[in-house]
Design a protein around this motif. Structure first.
Motif, PDB file in Angstrom:
ATOM      1  N   ARG A  45      44.893  55.869  42.319  1.00  0.00           N
ATOM      2  CA  ARG A  45      44.147  54.662  41.971  1.00  0.00           C
ATOM      3  C   ARG A  45      45.071  53.516  41.576  1.00  0.00           C
ATOM      4  O   ARG A  45      45.949  53.663  40.733  1.00  0.00           O
ATOM      5  N   ALA A  46      44.882  52.379  42.221  1.00  0.00           N
ATOM      6  CA  ALA A  46      45.649  51.164  41.914  1.00  0.00           C
ATOM      7  C   ALA A  46      44.873  49.997  42.484  1.00  0.00           C
ATOM      8  O   ALA A  46      44.232  50.132  43.529  1.00  0.00           O
ATOM      9  N   SER A  47      44.918  48.862  41.805  1.00  0.00           N
ATOM     10  CA  SER A  47      44.252  47.681  42.346  1.00  0.00           C
ATOM     11  C   SER A  47      44.995  47.195  43.571  1.00  0.00           C
ATOM     12  O   SER A  47      46.231  47.157  43.590  1.00  0.00           O
ATOM     13  N   ARG A  49      44.785  44.072  46.677  1.00  0.00           N
ATOM     14  CA  ARG A  49      44.133  42.814  47.072  1.00  0.00           C
ATOM     15  C   ARG A  49      44.413  42.451  48.523  1.00  0.00           C
ATOM     16  O   ARG A  49      43.916  41.428  48.998  1.00  0.00           O
ATOM     17  N   GLN A 125      40.379  33.140  44.374  1.00  0.00           N
ATOM     18  CA  GLN A 125      41.179  34.235  44.942  1.00  0.00           C
ATOM     19  C   GLN A 125      40.811  34.383  46.418  1.00  0.00           C
ATOM     20  O   GLN A 125      39.774  34.965  46.764  1.00  0.00           O
ATOM     21  N   VAL A 179      39.693  46.241  44.129  1.00  0.00           N
ATOM     22  CA  VAL A 179      40.130  45.802  42.801  1.00  0.00           C
ATOM     23  C   VAL A 179      38.868  45.392  42.034  1.00  0.00           C
ATOM     24  O   VAL A 179      37.996  44.733  42.600  1.00  0.00           O
ATOM     25  N   PRO A 180      38.772  45.823  40.768  1.00  0.00           N
ATOM     26  CA  PRO A 180      37.647  45.336  39.967  1.00  0.00           C
ATOM     27  C   PRO A 180      37.916  43.892  39.572  1.00  0.00           C
ATOM     28  O   PRO A 180      39.041  43.558  39.193  1.00  0.00           O
ATOM     29  N   ARG A 181      36.882  43.034  39.664  1.00  0.00           N
ATOM     30  CA  ARG A 181      37.103  41.611  39.364  1.00  0.00           C
ATOM     31  C   ARG A 181      36.022  41.061  38.430  1.00  0.00           C
ATOM     32  O   ARG A 181      34.826  41.247  38.690  1.00  0.00           O
ATOM     33  N   ALA A 182      36.477  40.353  37.411  1.00  0.00           N
ATOM     34  CA  ALA A 182      35.526  39.654  36.538  1.00  0.00           C
ATOM     35  C   ALA A 182      35.336  38.210  36.984  1.00  0.00           C
ATOM     36  O   ALA A 182      34.287  37.605  36.724  1.00  0.00           O
ATOM     37  N   TYR A 183      36.347  37.653  37.650  1.00  0.00           N
ATOM     38  CA  TYR A 183      36.236  36.251  38.082  1.00  0.00           C
ATOM     39  C   TYR A 183      35.177  36.115  39.158  1.00  0.00           C
ATOM     40  O   TYR A 183      35.153  36.873  40.141  1.00  0.00           O
ATOM     41  N   LEU A 203      30.770  42.563  37.139  1.00  0.00           N
ATOM     42  CA  LEU A 203      32.037  42.712  37.865  1.00  0.00           C
ATOM     43  C   LEU A 203      31.735  42.701  39.361  1.00  0.00           C
ATOM     44  O   LEU A 203      30.593  42.932  39.771  1.00  0.00           O
TER      45      LEU A 203
HETATM   46  C1  LIG Z   1      37.433  44.103  33.505  1.00  0.00           C
HETATM   47  C2  LIG Z   1      38.479  43.762  34.545  1.00  0.00           C
HETATM   48  C3  LIG Z   1      38.445  42.531  35.166  1.00  0.00           C
HETATM   49  C4  LIG Z   1      39.371  42.225  36.166  1.00  0.00           C
HETATM   50  N1  LIG Z   1      39.268  41.026  36.828  1.00  0.00           N
HETATM   51  C5  LIG Z   1      40.109  40.776  37.854  1.00  0.00           C
HETATM   52  C6  LIG Z   1      39.929  39.594  38.642  1.00  0.00           C
HETATM   53  O1  LIG Z   1      39.026  38.796  38.436  1.00  0.00           O
HETATM   54  N2  LIG Z   1      40.791  39.383  39.664  1.00  0.00           N
HETATM   55  C7  LIG Z   1      41.801  40.278  39.966  1.00  0.00           C
HETATM   56  O2  LIG Z   1      42.547  40.034  40.916  1.00  0.00           O
HETATM   57  N3  LIG Z   1      41.978  41.401  39.248  1.00  0.00           N
HETATM   58  C8  LIG Z   1      41.142  41.674  38.212  1.00  0.00           C
HETATM   59  N4  LIG Z   1      41.277  42.845  37.513  1.00  0.00           N
HETATM   60  C9  LIG Z   1      42.308  43.819  37.913  1.00  0.00           C
HETATM   61  C10 LIG Z   1      43.459  43.862  36.924  1.00  0.00           C
HETATM   62  O3  LIG Z   1      44.263  42.722  37.088  1.00  0.00           O
HETATM   63  C11 LIG Z   1      44.249  45.139  37.186  1.00  0.00           C
HETATM   64  O4  LIG Z   1      43.423  46.249  36.910  1.00  0.00           O
HETATM   65  C12 LIG Z   1      45.484  45.193  36.308  1.00  0.00           C
HETATM   66  O5  LIG Z   1      46.436  44.265  36.760  1.00  0.00           O
HETATM   67  C13 LIG Z   1      46.126  46.570  36.295  1.00  0.00           C
HETATM   68  O6  LIG Z   1      46.494  46.965  37.619  1.00  0.00           O
HETATM   69  P1  LIG Z   1      45.938  48.333  38.247  1.00  0.00           P
HETATM   70  O7  LIG Z   1      44.437  48.214  38.390  1.00  0.00           O
HETATM   71  O8  LIG Z   1      46.601  48.451  39.582  1.00  0.00           O
HETATM   72  O9  LIG Z   1      46.296  49.434  37.314  1.00  0.00           O
HETATM   73  C14 LIG Z   1      40.375  43.157  36.513  1.00  0.00           C
HETATM   74  C15 LIG Z   1      40.397  44.406  35.870  1.00  0.00           C
HETATM   75  C16 LIG Z   1      39.459  44.714  34.925  1.00  0.00           C
HETATM   76  C17 LIG Z   1      39.478  46.087  34.287  1.00  0.00           C
END
Ligand SMILES: Cc1cc2nc3c(=O)[nH]c(=O)nc-3n(C[C@H](O)[C@H](O)[C@H](O)COP(=O)(O)O)c2cc1C
Length: 212
Positions: A45-47, A49, A125, A179-183, A203
């Motif tokens: 698991r890793a974000s 984009r 984004q 990737v989870p995103r709040a924006y 999200l």
């Molecule tokens: C609640 C939450 C909101 C997030 N919102 C965004 C976002 O809007 N855009 C984005 O590119 N990443 C977003 N992320 C991803 C984080 O940037 C990312 O999880 C963090 O850098 C750690 O990297 P990883 O997921 O690879 O471990 C969000 C993550 C979480 C948990």
């Protein structure tokens, strides 16, 4: 105000098209045998984009939605828990040509609006605008039946976060990127989807095959 006028124009254009072009989509039965073992999925698991614009296969989309918030028991409960079993989550499936609502009980997609929600979800984004699908997680906190609105909103965030993590882990287990995103542009999204005051976009998860 400008945003509200823009949203009203988009809705006026989109609604007649919706009736003509979008129908319910019955999803394939989920393949519950696929994917990496849990510990390997967690390890992967890793974000990500960098998503390919190629549409997801029918099986991948069906499995993704079931993993996210499908019904997994005869009593109608879901793959993700919800506080008080309020089942406050609605999962919107944002595709390039239209936005649908996932109906977990019947495992199908119901058309909502014939417009591309991805620009409103992108919030600057760029990769979001070309993702083949974005899953938008919305909580209706009125379903908690709590007098304390702060607490209800807090629970909404937690329930939404759990659904997002189901998506993250499914993608890690099956080689998809997310990737989870709040924006996101909350105002326009609420207008376009005609949400009530108690429905919160929590999200969103763009999902696609990794871009090589
Ligand atoms: C609640 C939450 C909101 C997030 N919102 C965004 C976002 O809007 N855009 C984005 O590119 N990443 C977003 N992320 C991803 C984080 O940037 C990312 O999880 C963090 O850098 C750690 O990297 P990883 O997921 O690879 O471990 C969000 C993550 C979480 C948990």
């Amino acid at each position: 105000m400008k945003k509200q006028i823009l949203a009203a124009i988009i809705i006026a254009i989109a609604l007649p098209a919706l009736a003509q072009e979008t129908k319910e989509i019955k999803l394939l039965a989920p393949d519950k045998t696929r994917g990496l073992p849990l510990m390997q999925a967690l390890d992967a698991r890793a974000s990500a984009r960098a998503l390919d614009a190629k549409p997801l296969s029918d099986q991948d989309l069906a499995d993704l939605l079931w993993a996210a918030y499908g019904v997994n028991r005869p009593d109608g409960r879901h793959t993700a828990p919800t506080a008080k079993n309020a089942q406050d989550i609605d999962l919107y499936v944002c595709l390039p040509h239209a936005t649908y609502l996932y109906d977990p009980a019947n495992h199908l997609l119901k058309p909502v609006i014939a417009t591309d929600l991805r620009p409103a979800l992108s919030a600057g984004q760029e990769f979001v605008k070309t993702a083949p699908v974005v899953l938008l997680i919305i909580s209706d906190y009125s379903r908690f039946r709590l007098d304390d609105t702060d607490k209800a909103r807090f629970w909404a965030g937690m329930d939404g976060g759990i659904v997002s993590q189901n998506i993250n882990i499914f993608c890690a287990a099956t080689g998809l990127s997310t990737v989870p995103r709040a924006y996101m542009d909350q105002t326009i999204i609420k207008q376009l989807l005609n949400l009530t005051d108690t429905q919160i976009p929590v999200l969103n998860n763009p999902v696609g095959y990794p871009r090589r």
